[in-house]
Design an enzyme around this catalytic site. Sequence first.
Site: not given
Ligand code: GAF
Length: 392
Positions: A236, A37, A186, A44
């Site tokens: 993260y 994707r 995702d 976030h």
């Molecule tokens: C990564 C995570 F897997 C998603 O869930 C999302 O939080 C993204 O970072 C940030 O928007 O792709």
Amino acid sequence: MASPVPSVSELVAEACRVFEQSFGGDGPEVAVCAPGRVNLIGEHTDYNQGFVLPMALPLVTVIVGSATSGQSISIITAAKDVEEPRRVDFDLPNDKAPLSPGKPSWANYVKGVVQHYRAPPVPGFRAVIASSVPVGGGLSSSASLEVAMYTFIQQLKPDDGDTVAKAVACQKAEHTHAGVPCGIMDQFVSVLGREAHALLIDCRSLEATPVPLSDPELVILISNSNVKHSLTGSEYPSRRKQCEEAAAILGKASLRDATLKDLEDAKSQMDGETYRRACHVIEEIARTAQAAEALKKGAYTEFGRLMVESHTSLRDLYEVSCKELDELVSAAMEVEGVFGSRMTGGGFGGCTVTLLQAGAVDRTMNHIQEQYSGTPTFYITTPSQGARVLSL
Ligand code: GAF
């Protein structure tokens, strides 16, 4: 100048060839694919129960294979740039022996999905993976593998067909077997992506609204920085924790329920960094809803402006951009005919997404190439369908 992308049928042919070479006998009985994707805006925000606006890509992970009568799984990857070994054999999980993650790391996505499949027990199988989603490029190669694996198992032993629950099971696999406390974006878009549409996903209700995106005058350009900074692993989870702390200080279930006024009122109760993180999330959630409205109206200039605001916020408030992504965005924004550009995905490397007039594509790629200090890879892309079964 854009990167050549193998077609789905080329990936299937490659996977079938490896299957026959490795397992002999008859060819595979089942073939499926699931897309990577690109997120247009709403970064976030998913783990804060906010809005996101991603689209599924024509870049996909393909799995071909067959059920066996045994109690084990044999899986081979023909995907590029993955850790050795490329073949892994393991026994099916049971109550006494759940599948634990290990090496090679690509197999953890398979193990995680087998562990969390919603109609256990999973039958034994042999399968081969082939993929056009660049690994570690921020285009969700991992979610596409999880969702392809789930879709493959559904062909061997169907579950109840609940698509949202499928995305949630794949998200769980990422949490437990890849150790990434990701949101739902995702996996959701890899399952439910729609051709010619972006998806406005409400990550609280898990409802998705398709937003048409198929104007021949408009191009979506992905520029891969081809860098991945090692910060990703620790940063993260720490961002997610800061958001949860901010929501707790504000007395809210999540930052989705907070306003900027709530944040200002509680500013003295949190450190500056937590304040900035929360500020990004609260503004980005509102920005994403606004951007979806702009896209529905074909207001690309407005949409582009919001993309740039999103990038600036991710750079300065959320601090998940990096020099390479900033360079790609700045270079794109210097070209006439570009509406907007921003980093996409988790950050610290990976890709940017740029919205531009069709007539501006060549000069934009040229200009980025000239200005960028590294070597970019480009994809000119269109919104595609989510996970699907393929004919063999
Ligand atoms: C990564 C995570 F897997 C998603 O869930 C999302 O939080 C993204 O970072 C940030 O928007 O792709």
